[in-house]
Design an enzyme around this catalytic site. Structure first.
Site, PDB file in Angstrom:
ATOM      1  N   HIS A 185      41.408  20.425  12.196  1.00 51.72           N
ATOM      2  CA  HIS A 185      42.040  19.274  12.838  1.00 51.72           C
ATOM      3  C   HIS A 185      42.008  19.484  14.355  1.00 51.72           C
ATOM      4  CE1 HIS A 185      44.678  17.790   9.248  1.00 51.72           C
ATOM      5  NE2 HIS A 185      43.509  18.248   8.826  1.00 51.72           N
TER       6      HIS A 185
ATOM      7  N   GLU B 211      44.273  19.259  16.604  1.00 50.34           N
ATOM      8  CA  GLU B 211      45.392  20.048  17.133  1.00 50.34           C
ATOM      9  C   GLU B 211      45.178  21.541  16.921  1.00 50.34           C
ATOM     10  OE1 GLU B 211      47.275  16.266  15.247  1.00 50.34           O
ATOM     11  OE2 GLU B 211      45.518  17.542  14.909  1.00 50.34           O
TER      12      GLU B 211
END
Length: 152
Positions: A49, A51
């Protein structure tokens, strides 16, 4: 400098690769130290992801897993995995561009950042940028359209 603009540019990179268009930027002392976009399909790794990838890059950039004093700008509200990673990394401020109505873990579905288990409090700032919603809407609209064409 508008750091959400940079996060949106990262999201566009994901969009161009047919990845869910989410981008993240991490800033320390006004300087970008990391930026990333979703790469789950490209890397074939469930944890790729935006993040998580940005946190890894920022940690390498400063040589520490503790990202105290850092701000993260992300185009979509983080999921539970990413919210926990943000808390563990001790990011100070989290700027979010739009809600994640399916898996949002910073207040929409649940709020992992509100628990006291992390020994760290993150300041969450909702920026509500229509562009963050629009890129996701466009992506999934095109995906549904392409799926109909493939099934025909």
């Amino acid at each position: 400098m508008n750091f959400m603009d940079l996060a949106l540019a990262e999201a566009q990179k994901a969009y161009d690769l047919d990845e869910v268009p989410v981008g993240a930027v991490i800033v320390k002392d006004g300087e970008v130290i990391a930026k990333a976009y979703n790469m789950k399909e490209t890397k074939k790794i469930s944890t790729a992801h935006a993040e998580i990838l940005a946190i890894e890059e920022a940690s390498r950039a400063i040589g520490n897993w503790r990202l105290n004093g850092c701000d993260m700008y992300v185009t979509l509200e983080p999921c539970a995995m990413c919210a926990a990673a943000i808390a563990h990394s001790r990011i100070s401020n989290l700027y979010i561009g739009t809600f994640n109505i399916d898996m949002g873990a910073c207040g929409t579905i649940l709020n992992i950042l509100d628990y006291n288990i992390f020994n760290h409090k993150i300041n969450t700032i909702w920026c509500y940028d229509n562009r963050c919603s629009d890129i996701l809407t466009s992506f999934f609209k095109n995906r549904r359209k392409n799926n109909k064409i493939e099934r025909s």
